[in-house]
Design a protein around this motif. Structure first.
Motif, PDB file in Angstrom:
ATOM      1  N   ILE A  37       0.808  -1.317  -0.015  1.00 50.01           N
ATOM      2  CA  ILE A  37      -0.142   0.059  -0.051  1.00 50.01           C
ATOM      3  C   ILE A  37       0.802   1.243   0.067  1.00 50.01           C
ATOM      4  O   ILE A  37       1.861   1.309   0.869  1.00 50.01           O
ATOM      5  CB  ILE A  37      -0.777  -0.019   1.314  1.00 50.01           C
ATOM      6  N   VAL A  38       0.694   2.218  -1.089  1.00 47.61           N
ATOM      7  CA  VAL A  38       1.591   3.145  -0.992  1.00 47.61           C
ATOM      8  C   VAL A  38       0.597   4.323  -0.935  1.00 47.61           C
ATOM      9  O   VAL A  38      -0.620   4.591  -1.509  1.00 47.61           O
ATOM     10  CB  VAL A  38       1.980   3.653  -2.295  1.00 47.61           C
ATOM     11  N   GLY A  39       0.764   5.329  -0.136  1.00 41.07           N
ATOM     12  CA  GLY A  39       0.112   6.695   0.662  1.00 41.07           C
ATOM     13  C   GLY A  39       0.820   7.711   0.800  1.00 41.07           C
ATOM     14  O   GLY A  39       2.137   7.677   0.717  1.00 41.07           O
ATOM     15  N   TYR A  40       0.233   9.008   1.117  1.00 41.49           N
ATOM     16  CA  TYR A  40       0.855   9.888   1.533  1.00 41.49           C
ATOM     17  C   TYR A  40       0.673  10.040   2.867  1.00 41.49           C
ATOM     18  O   TYR A  40      -0.600   9.909   3.611  1.00 41.49           O
ATOM     19  CB  TYR A  40       0.573  11.306   0.764  1.00 41.49           C
ATOM     20  N   ASP A  41       1.789  10.499   3.712  1.00 38.35           N
ATOM     21  CA  ASP A  41       1.045  11.067   5.161  1.00 38.35           C
ATOM     22  C   ASP A  41       0.562  12.431   5.299  1.00 38.35           C
ATOM     23  O   ASP A  41       0.473  13.090   4.090  1.00 38.35           O
ATOM     24  CB  ASP A  41       2.327  10.748   6.051  1.00 38.35           C
ATOM     25  N   ARG A  42       0.313  12.946   6.567  1.00 39.63           N
ATOM     26  CA  ARG A  42      -0.487  14.301   6.541  1.00 39.63           C
ATOM     27  C   ARG A  42       0.329  15.293   5.940  1.00 39.63           C
ATOM     28  O   ARG A  42      -0.138  16.613   6.104  1.00 39.63           O
ATOM     29  CB  ARG A  42      -0.896  14.208   7.772  1.00 39.63           C
ATOM     30  N   PHE A  43       1.700  15.234   5.958  1.00 37.31           N
ATOM     31  CA  PHE A  43       2.401  16.298   5.696  1.00 37.31           C
ATOM     32  C   PHE A  43       2.967  16.146   4.072  1.00 37.31           C
ATOM     33  O   PHE A  43       3.552  16.757   3.489  1.00 37.31           O
ATOM     34  CB  PHE A  43       3.859  15.969   6.385  1.00 37.31           C
ATOM     35  N   GLY A  44       2.411  15.017   3.473  1.00 38.23           N
ATOM     36  CA  GLY A  44       2.581  14.957   1.898  1.00 38.23           C
ATOM     37  C   GLY A  44       3.517  14.003   1.843  1.00 38.23           C
ATOM     38  O   GLY A  44       4.162  13.814   0.434  1.00 38.23           O
ATOM     39  N   ALA A  45       4.372  13.269   2.596  1.00 42.64           N
ATOM     40  CA  ALA A  45       5.388  12.320   2.337  1.00 42.64           C
ATOM     41  C   ALA A  45       4.918  11.289   1.991  1.00 42.64           C
ATOM     42  O   ALA A  45       3.979  10.667   2.281  1.00 42.64           O
ATOM     43  CB  ALA A  45       6.386  12.400   3.662  1.00 42.64           C
ATOM     44  N   GLU A  80       4.024   0.441   2.628  1.00 41.66           N
ATOM     45  CA  GLU A  80       4.021  -0.829   3.772  1.00 41.66           C
ATOM     46  C   GLU A  80       3.404  -2.095   3.044  1.00 41.66           C
ATOM     47  O   GLU A  80       2.685  -1.717   2.093  1.00 41.66           O
ATOM     48  CB  GLU A  80       3.274  -0.246   4.864  1.00 41.66           C
ATOM     49  N   GLU A  81       3.980  -2.988   3.587  1.00 42.19           N
ATOM     50  CA  GLU A  81       3.583  -4.261   2.771  1.00 42.19           C
ATOM     51  C   GLU A  81       2.315  -4.951   3.933  1.00 42.19           C
ATOM     52  O   GLU A  81       2.762  -4.852   4.980  1.00 42.19           O
ATOM     53  CB  GLU A  81       4.759  -5.235   2.636  1.00 42.19           C
ATOM     54  N   PHE A  82       1.422  -5.188   3.242  1.00 36.76           N
ATOM     55  CA  PHE A  82       0.246  -6.126   3.810  1.00 36.76           C
ATOM     56  C   PHE A  82      -0.086  -7.375   3.354  1.00 36.76           C
ATOM     57  O   PHE A  82       0.310  -7.668   2.350  1.00 36.76           O
ATOM     58  CB  PHE A  82      -1.112  -5.193   3.718  1.00 36.76           C
ATOM     59  N   THR A  83      -0.889  -8.173   4.124  1.00 34.19           N
ATOM     60  CA  THR A  83      -1.128  -9.634   3.598  1.00 34.19           C
ATOM     61  C   THR A  83      -2.672  -9.404   3.546  1.00 34.19           C
ATOM     62  O   THR A  83      -3.311  -9.089   4.551  1.00 34.19           O
ATOM     63  CB  THR A  83      -0.705 -10.378   4.894  1.00 34.19           C
ATOM     64  N   LEU A  84      -3.015 -10.089   2.726  1.00 33.35           N
ATOM     65  CA  LEU A  84      -4.676 -10.111   2.377  1.00 33.35           C
ATOM     66  C   LEU A  84      -5.013 -11.419   3.340  1.00 33.35           C
ATOM     67  O   LEU A  84      -4.757 -12.531   3.135  1.00 33.35           O
ATOM     68  CB  LEU A  84      -4.658 -10.310   0.862  1.00 33.35           C
ATOM     69  N   VAL A  85      -6.038 -10.899   4.310  1.00 33.29           N
ATOM     70  CA  VAL A  85      -6.604 -11.901   5.051  1.00 33.29           C
ATOM     71  C   VAL A  85      -8.076 -12.185   4.732  1.00 33.29           C
ATOM     72  O   VAL A  85      -8.425 -13.143   5.134  1.00 33.29           O
ATOM     73  CB  VAL A  85      -6.134 -11.479   6.656  1.00 33.29           C
ATOM     74  N   GLY A  86      -8.717 -11.206   4.166  1.00 30.72           N
ATOM     75  CA  GLY A  86     -10.085 -11.492   3.938  1.00 30.72           C
ATOM     76  C   GLY A  86     -10.589 -10.793   2.849  1.00 30.72           C
ATOM     77  O   GLY A  86     -10.138  -9.906   2.231  1.00 30.72           O
ATOM     78  N   ILE A  87     -11.765 -11.113   2.260  1.00 28.52           N
ATOM     79  CA  ILE A  87     -12.144 -10.786   0.898  1.00 28.52           C
ATOM     80  C   ILE A  87     -13.609 -10.482   1.283  1.00 28.52           C
ATOM     81  O   ILE A  87     -14.401 -11.183   1.573  1.00 28.52           O
ATOM     82  CB  ILE A  87     -12.006 -11.738  -0.347  1.00 28.52           C
TER      83      ILE A  87
END
Ligand SMILES: Nc1ncnc2c1ncn2[C@@H]1O[C@H](COP(=O)(O)OP(=O)(O)OP(=O)(O)O)[C@@H](O)[C@H]1O
Ligand SMILES: [Mg+2]
Lengths: 414, 266
Positions: free
Chosen positions: A175-183, A187-194
């Motif tokens: 998952i790629v995103g921005y923090d609240r300062f724009g940086a 992080e890598e996640f594991t799919l546990v449910g659909i």
């Protein structure tokens, strides 16, 4: 002369009753028509209200809850910079208001990336232990499991998103995103449910993880963007109002679901509108049917009315006879209609009406295939009053014409 | 009481009435003057269209007039309001029409009791009075029947009972025998006459029927809205044999029983 002071003399009532009994077939037909019209309307309302209630309940239970509290402007433009500055004060307010069904969330936009492709998602960090207080989301997991206490970087995706990403349970998703300062953060996640809900809004574009993991990833320990509340439908507006008063100085938005998704409320209003139209049509049929009965009965009795006037019945009393006849037909028909309508609702409320044959699995919008009709007293009262007044109204014209009769002509031509 | 017998109870002065159909006038009554005395049994004769019904309807406050004065039981009825007319019809007049006098959904007894209840009497009292009058017209047993379960003659007798049940000053009957066969008509005439003899009531009856005319103490003949002949006590006293009521000297109840006994279906 005491008898002239009474509004309805008993003898007039007696004649009316004799007349209704004397023309039993016509009386029963009219009463049946009124009762059937009213019963079908009551049932339709019951079905309609049951369906709406079911839909609204499912809609709130799916993910949005009844009320959400964010910083002012967050719902319109969800940015992490608009985090809730003093969540503990909000929770304190909820506790003092005896509203135990709340849960905290942290929400942001992000990109979910599998080995094959990338999808934009709304990433929601939620409290696994508390979520059941506000939604039934856990029940929508068709594959795998829901979030659990102690989950770390576990992820839940909607079925459509999972399919698009071509991932399965156990697969890693970045998952790629921005923090609240724009940086940029990733992080890598594991799919546990659909989630396999069949609802477009849930199955697509949604990624859920634990609040703690998301706070860690975004470096927002202890911070949230919103609190979700679940309250009883009939107290929704009242609670929303009192909360927003209480929290006024915190610069928050207290939004009931109907404010967040007005289109749902509009759809229900529109749907009710169709029913009002239907009520109108049935009213018209009831009026026309009863008018016809009373009119024919009045024409048939023109001579009788002439005789009655000749032997000392006042015009007022003649008019009363017809009005009373209409009223009796209306009241008896309505009573039967109410009993029948409510009976059918109570019965079907227990068993439910299975519409799975009629409803395709694709087209239902948060509606269960089995509808449990509900009695809504407002709609019941409105419908009963309409039918009753319609049936009284139907008596006015024949009564007026009867009052206008000239006894000599009535006797000669009747 | 000789004085009451000669007292005028209906007094008609220069009464005119014209019906208009569009702009075409149909004169029905033209300056009619007549006097009807208390306790008279007066027959209004005349051809069809001569104005009999119109006169009866005006006297009974069912219809208005154009000019003239009608005083009935000391009341100037042409000056009355609608409510007063209704009360007048209820308290002072008993009506019998040609046919279909009765309310079909009510029994014979209820039909008669209806007017008593309109007068303000209780249901029980009204039903008792009705039973009494049904008895008086020989229908004591048939009170629970509906009009469609009664013969034409029986229905007319119920109507007569109803007309008398309010204890009216005047009974107005517009061709009460016209829809009956000769024998039944004769019996009804007998009944009317006997009721007149036994009760202190004025009868004004329109009729073509010679039997009715024979029964009268006075006869008024109308033609084209005029009174053309008047017999005041000029008629020979009614001949009982001719009336096929050879029982005139018996008491009313005896006569009624004789008249209707063994023939309740007539
Ligand atoms: N409603 C009416 N409209 C027009 N003309 C009328 C009306 N009622 C009565 N007339 C006319 O008034 C005249 C008197 O009528 P009325 O009914 O009093 O006669 P009648 O003596 O009772 O006749 P019958 O023996 O046929 O009953 C007749 O010429 C009749 O055509
Ligand atoms: Mg006539």
């Amino acid at each position: 002369m005491s008898h002239t002071q009474r509004i309805v003399e008993p003898v007039i009532v007696a004649v009316v009753i004799s007349n209704l009994i004397g023309h039993l077939r016509r009386t029963l037909l009219t009463i049946t028509a009124i009762a059937a019209g009213l019963a079908s309307l009551i049932f339709l309302w019951g079905f309609n209200d049951g369906l709406h209630r079911n839909m609204l309940s499912n809609f709130q239970d799916a993910i949005i809850g009844s009320i959400q509290i964010h910083r002012q402007g967050f719902f319109e433009h969800p940015r992490l910079s608009l985090y809730l500055s003093a969540p503990e004060r909000v929770i304190e307010a909820l506790e003092t208001a005896r509203l135990p069904h709340w849960s905290r969330r942290l929400e942001t936009f992000a990109l979910a990336t599998s080995e094959k492709t990338t999808e934009g998602v709304m990433l929601i960090g939620m409290e696994a232990e508390r979520e059941a207080q506000v939604t039934q989301l856990a029940q929508r997991i068709g594959n795998g499991r829901f979030l659990q206490a102690g989950d770390d970087y576990s992820l839940i995706l909607g079925a459509t998103t999972a399919k698009n990403l071509r991932v399965d349970l156990g697969d890693p998703i970045v998952i790629v995103g921005y923090d609240r300062f724009g940086a940029l953060v990733a992080e890598e996640f594991t799919l546990v449910g659909i989630i396999t809900s069949g609802e477009m809004g849930l199955d697509r574009g949604m990624a859920l993880t634990s609040l703690r993991a998301l706070q860690e990833m975004l470096d927002m320990s202890g911070q949230i963007t919103g609190i979700v509340l679940r309250v009883a439908d009939d107290r929704l507006d009242e609670i929303a109002e009192s909360l927003s008063l209480k929290l006024a100085e915190l610069d928050l938005e207290v939004m009931p679901w109907s404010e967040m998704f007005p289109v749902v409320q509009e759809w229900i209003t529109l749907h009710n509108g169709f029913l009002y139209l239907f009520v109108g049509i049935v009213l018209f049929i009831v009026i026309a049917g009863e008018l016809n009965t009373l009119w024919l009965s009045m024409l048939e009795r023109t001579r009788d009315f002439g005789i009655l006037m000749a032997i000392g019945t006042a015009r007022r009393q003649i008019g009363l006879m017809l009005l009373l006849e209409a009223a009796l037909l209306g009241v008896i028909g309505s009573l039967l209609g109410i009993l029948l309508g409510i009976g059918v609702i109570l019965l079907t409320n227990q068993t439910g009406i299975d519409l799975s044959v009629l409803l395709g699995s694709t087209s239902r919008f948060y509606v269960d295939p089995v509808i449990h009709p509900q009695l809504n007293l407002d709609h019941l009262g409105m419908t009963v009053i309409s039918i009753l007044s319609a049936s009284l109204l139907a008596g006015i014209y024949p009564a007026w014409r009867a009052v206008k009769l000239q006894p000599v002509e009535a006797i000669r031509n009747g | 009481m000789d004085t009451t017998i000669t007292q005028s109870i209906i007094s008609v002065r220069d009464l005119s009435k014209c019906y208009w159909i569009g702009k075409v006038p149909f004169p029905a009554l033209n300056r009619v003057n007549l006097e009807i005395y208390d306790n008279d049994f007066t027959v209004l004769a005349g051809r069809s269209g001569s104005g009999k019904s119109t006169l009866l309807n005006i006297v009974g406050a069912l219809e208005s007039a154009d000019t003239g004065e009608v005083v009935v039981d000391n009341q100037n009825i042409l000056q009355m309001s609608a409510d007063q007319r209704t009360q007048f019809r209820l308290q002072t007049i008993g009506f019998v029409f040609q046919a279909y006098n009765l309310i079909q959904v009510l029994t014979a007894q209820e039909n008669v009791a209806y007017v008593c209840r309109l007068q303000g009497k209780s249901k029980l009292e009204s039903l008792e009075i009705a039973a009494h009058w049904l008895d008086a017209v020989g229908l004591g047993e048939l009170g629970s029947r509906r009009p469609n379960q009664l013969s034409g003659g029986q229905q007319q007798r119920v109507a007569v009972a109803r007309a008398l049940a309010t204890n009216p000053k005047i009974v107005l009957a517009d061709e009460p025998t016209a829809n009956l066969d000769t024998v039944t008509a004769q019996k009804l005439v007998c009944l009317l006459q006997k009721l007149h003899d036994d009760f202190n009531t004025t009868f004004l009856i329109s009729s073509h029927d010679p039997d009715v005319k024979n029964a009268s103490s006075r006869l008024i003949k109308l033609s084209d809205g005029h009174v053309i002949k008047r017999w005041d006590e000029a008629l020979p006293p009614a001949d009982p044999t001719q009336l096929s009521c050879p029982i005139k000297n018996l008491s009313l109840s005896q006569r009624l029983r004789r008249l209707f006994e063994g023939n309740p279906a007539q």
